[in-house]
Design a protein around this motif. Structure first.
Motif, PDB file in Angstrom:
ATOM      1  N   ALA A 392       0.813  -1.217   0.000  1.00 49.04           N
ATOM      2  CA  ALA A 392       0.000   0.000   0.000  1.00 49.04           C
ATOM      3  C   ALA A 392       0.845   1.266   0.000  1.00 49.04           C
ATOM      4  CB  ALA A 392      -0.920   0.001   1.217  1.00 49.04           C
ATOM      5  N   GLY A 393       2.153   1.126   0.199  1.00 51.61           N
ATOM      6  CA  GLY A 393       3.024   2.282   0.245  1.00 51.61           C
ATOM      7  C   GLY A 393       3.151   2.841   1.654  1.00 51.61           C
ATOM      8  N   GLY A 394       4.021   3.824   1.777  1.00 50.02           N
ATOM      9  CA  GLY A 394       4.306   4.420   3.079  1.00 50.02           C
ATOM     10  C   GLY A 394       5.608   5.195   2.986  1.00 50.02           C
ATOM     11  N   PRO A 395       6.349   5.290   4.094  1.00 45.36           N
ATOM     12  CA  PRO A 395       7.629   5.997   4.035  1.00 45.36           C
ATOM     13  C   PRO A 395       8.539   5.388   2.973  1.00 45.36           C
ATOM     14  CG  PRO A 395       7.035   5.450   6.309  1.00 45.36           C
ATOM     15  CD  PRO A 395       6.068   4.727   5.422  1.00 45.36           C
ATOM     16  N   PRO A 396       9.356   6.204   2.307  1.00 45.78           N
ATOM     17  CA  PRO A 396       9.618   7.608   2.620  1.00 45.78           C
ATOM     18  C   PRO A 396       8.816   8.608   1.805  1.00 45.78           C
ATOM     19  CG  PRO A 396      11.273   6.811   1.099  1.00 45.78           C
ATOM     20  CD  PRO A 396      10.349   5.650   1.363  1.00 45.78           C
ATOM     21  N   TYR A 457       1.894  -1.456  15.217  1.00 39.89           N
ATOM     22  CA  TYR A 457       3.355  -1.330  15.282  1.00 39.89           C
ATOM     23  C   TYR A 457       3.827  -0.053  14.591  1.00 39.89           C
ATOM     24  CZ  TYR A 457       8.229  -3.096  14.725  1.00 39.89           C
ATOM     25  OH  TYR A 457       9.586  -3.274  14.751  1.00 39.89           O
ATOM     26  N   TRP A 458       3.442   0.100  13.316  1.00 37.66           N
ATOM     27  CA  TRP A 458       3.934   1.262  12.570  1.00 37.66           C
ATOM     28  C   TRP A 458       3.155   2.526  12.893  1.00 37.66           C
ATOM     29  CZ3 TRP A 458       8.575   0.829  11.305  1.00 37.66           C
ATOM     30  CH2 TRP A 458       9.099  -0.381  10.862  1.00 37.66           C
ATOM     31  N   GLY A 459       1.923   2.397  13.370  1.00 35.11           N
ATOM     32  CA  GLY A 459       1.193   3.575  13.816  1.00 35.11           C
ATOM     33  C   GLY A 459       1.857   4.215  15.023  1.00 35.11           C
ATOM     34  N   GLN A 465       8.128   8.956  15.875  1.00 40.63           N
ATOM     35  CA  GLN A 465       8.966   9.628  14.884  1.00 40.63           C
ATOM     36  C   GLN A 465       8.558  11.089  14.719  1.00 40.63           C
ATOM     37  OE1 GLN A 465      11.820   7.812  14.384  1.00 40.63           O
ATOM     38  NE2 GLN A 465      11.633   8.056  12.176  1.00 40.63           N
ATOM     39  N   ALA A 466       7.250  11.352  14.725  1.00 39.04           N
ATOM     40  CA  ALA A 466       6.778  12.729  14.599  1.00 39.04           C
ATOM     41  C   ALA A 466       7.283  13.582  15.749  1.00 39.04           C
ATOM     42  CB  ALA A 466       5.245  12.749  14.548  1.00 39.04           C
ATOM     43  N   ASP A 475       5.639  13.271   6.571  1.00 36.69           N
ATOM     44  CA  ASP A 475       4.511  13.582   7.451  1.00 36.69           C
ATOM     45  C   ASP A 475       4.159  12.359   8.295  1.00 36.69           C
ATOM     46  OD1 ASP A 475       2.271  14.465   8.710  1.00 36.69           O
ATOM     47  OD2 ASP A 475       1.272  15.216   6.910  1.00 36.69           O
ATOM     48  N   TYR A 476       4.933  12.164   9.358  1.00 37.44           N
ATOM     49  CA  TYR A 476       4.723  11.011  10.222  1.00 37.44           C
ATOM     50  C   TYR A 476       3.355  11.041  10.889  1.00 37.44           C
ATOM     51  CZ  TYR A 476       9.763  10.079   9.944  1.00 37.44           C
ATOM     52  OH  TYR A 476      11.030   9.786   9.513  1.00 37.44           O
TER      53      TYR A 476
END
Length: 504
Positions: A392-396, A457-459, A465-466, A475-476
């Motif tokens: 689905a995509g994500g960082p970076p 986990y990534w949420g 990170q933000a 935009d974390y």
């Protein structure tokens, strides 16, 4: 092994400045005048598009002459390779990057006797001197002559590399202008650590060193104060997210993930690991991680506690997280009691998978996994669930993942079947254990459960990170909101399919 890195840092503390920088003694190449230059400590993430070009255009000078480091720089042998805790690299100071590369490679080459019998077990892209270093004192020094620094500063070429979001990556080339090309690669990758406080860099580096020896990860050449040197893989490129589902990519990825999981190296005893600091002792210890238990839940609860503090103290992260402790408890309760564990990557996004469009006939593998900083003992199904979510995509680049791009049921089944086929082939090797999966469908049932944990986990990671990195480079906060939102979508789908409601 974490204690060996810590002891090296503690032993070097007199040279460190308490503001996070390190004083580096430098000498003018045309006189005996000495000055003090501060190299910054851990750097934060920056956009990954800037090319540094030749560092010679940005040389620091003293009375018009390039600075050179004094002769003797102390270092430690940890994980069989040099660790220089008093030297730091800073993207804004190209010479600092050139220095750590030259010092680490020179330190590695100082241990040149490589006649130990296990040298063929090491990664082929490591220079011969790295293969099997002979017994060396825990501490030593490395020297580069003043005139040689002028060659290094004017010849080593630097280029920032597009890729991950956590670290700053720089390719350093033209090393053969100073080092013997028969013992040293012409290019290396400098990784300057980010995500300060979220990753145990001592454990991560120990893991990388062990995986590199087995050819699972790229070669590792040594560590400096806020980063390390790794092999640059010529001919390979990072995949794009849209390519993950293509059969010619999906199938070899599944095989390589099975190969990674098959290592089972978390089961090897580490009772003596923290007492070892010489290359020979470390090479005799085959352990990968410091724990036999999955790290998922410990990590999740730790990140949750950090996120609560972050949302309470940082205006830029305004999320209501008080209910997520109960969510974590509920998801943990769903863990199948017999679900396998192994050493897992835990971050198999497209940018962490290198692909070779034109493989060498002598090395038919087309996939190389990289960036094991989140790796550790974990549930196999979590690792696969994470990879599926990365479609689905994500960082970076994508703070709003497109979950319409998740792998189709047919793609998931192909991945699971290929994974099990590869695992069954590996089970034929001596000492292998019987696979715990009865079918691809059972594997995917477990993956579906761990998809819930993966969104949490990534949420939570993104919330932290933000707070620590800010949201300028990525935009974390938006990413955190979308991962936690998708968690609730997947939770409802799970409840609908299993007739489980009202648990939280």
């Amino acid at each position: 092994m974490a204690s060996a890195y810590r002891q090296a840092r503690e032993a070097s503390e007199p040279a460190a400045v308490h503001d996070g920088t390190t004083k580096t003694t430098v000498m003018d190449s045309s006189s005996s005048m000495s000055v003090s230059s501060s190299s910054s400590g851990p750097t934060t993430t920056t956009p990954r598009s800037t090319a540094l070009g030749s560092a010679s255009s940005a040389l620091r000078t003293v009375t018009g002459t390039p600075l050179v480091v004094a002769h003797d720089v102390p270092f430690n042998w940890v994980d069989g390779l040099p660790y220089i805790p008093t030297r730091f690299a800073d993207l804004a100071d190209p010479q600092s990057i050139q220095r750590v590369v030259a010092l680490l490679l020179q330190a590695t080459l100082s241990n040149t006797n490589t006649t130990t019998p296990d040298s063929t077990d090491h990664a082929p892209d490591q220079p011969p001197s790295v293969h099997s270093p002979n017994p060396t004192p825990p501490t030593s020094t490395v020297a580069i002559a003043p005139d040689d620094w002028n060659v290094i500063y004017s010849s080593f070429q630097l280029e920032q590399v597009a890729g991950g979001i956590t670290n700053t990556l720089v390719r350093v080339t033209n090393l053969s202008s100073f080092f013997d090309p028969t013992t040293t690669p012409d290019s290396v990758l400098v990784r300057i650590f980010g995500a300060v406080g979220l990753i145990d860099r001592d454990e991560e580096t120990h893991v990388l060193a062990r995986l590199a020896v087995r050819g699972i990860a790229p070669a590792y050449y040594g560590r400096f104060g806020n980063g390390r040197l790794e092999a640059w893989r010529d001919g390979m490129r990072a995949l794009a997210t849209y390519e993950l589902g293509e059969p010619d990519k999906l199938v070899p990825i599944a095989r390589e993930v099975a190969r990674l999981h098959h290592t089972h190296l978390h089961d090897i005893d580490r009772s003596d690991a923290d007492n070892e600091s010489t290359p020979q002792n470390n090479d005799n210890n085959d352990s990968i991680t410091s724990t036999h238990e999955p790290t998922l839940w410990t990590q999740l609860y730790d990140w949750y506690d950090q996120a609560l503090v972050a949302t309470a103290s940082t205006k830029s992260v305004t999320l209501e997280l008080s209910s997520y402790r109960a969510e974590l408890d509920w998801v943990r309760s769903l863990t199948p009691p017999d679900t396998p564990i192994a050493f897992c990557h835990n971050d198999l996004l497209a940018a962490n998978i290198l692909y070779n469009d034109n493989p060498d006939p002598t090395d038919p593998r087309v996939i190389q996994l990289i960036d094991f900083e989140y790796g550790g003992t974990n549930y196999v199904a979590f690792d696969i669930a994470n990879h599926f979510n990365e479609f689905a995509g994500g960082p970076p680049t994508h703070p709003v993942p497109d979950y319409d791009n998740l792998p189709t049921p047919a793609q998931q089944l192909l991945f699971a079947e290929t994974y099990l086929e590869q695992e069954q082939e590996l089970q034929q090797q001596p000492g292998a254990t019987t696979t715990a999966w009865k079918s691809a469908r059972e594997l995917l049932d477990h993956v579906r459960i761990f998809a819930l944990a993966n969104h949490l986990y990534w949420g939570l990671w993104a919330v932290n990170q933000a707070a620590t990195e800010g949201c300028d480079a990525f935009d974390y906060r938006t990413y955190a909101v979308n991962r936690l939102k998708q968690y609730h979508v997947v939770k409802q789908e799970y409840a609908d399919s299993t007739a489980i409601n009202g648990h939280v």
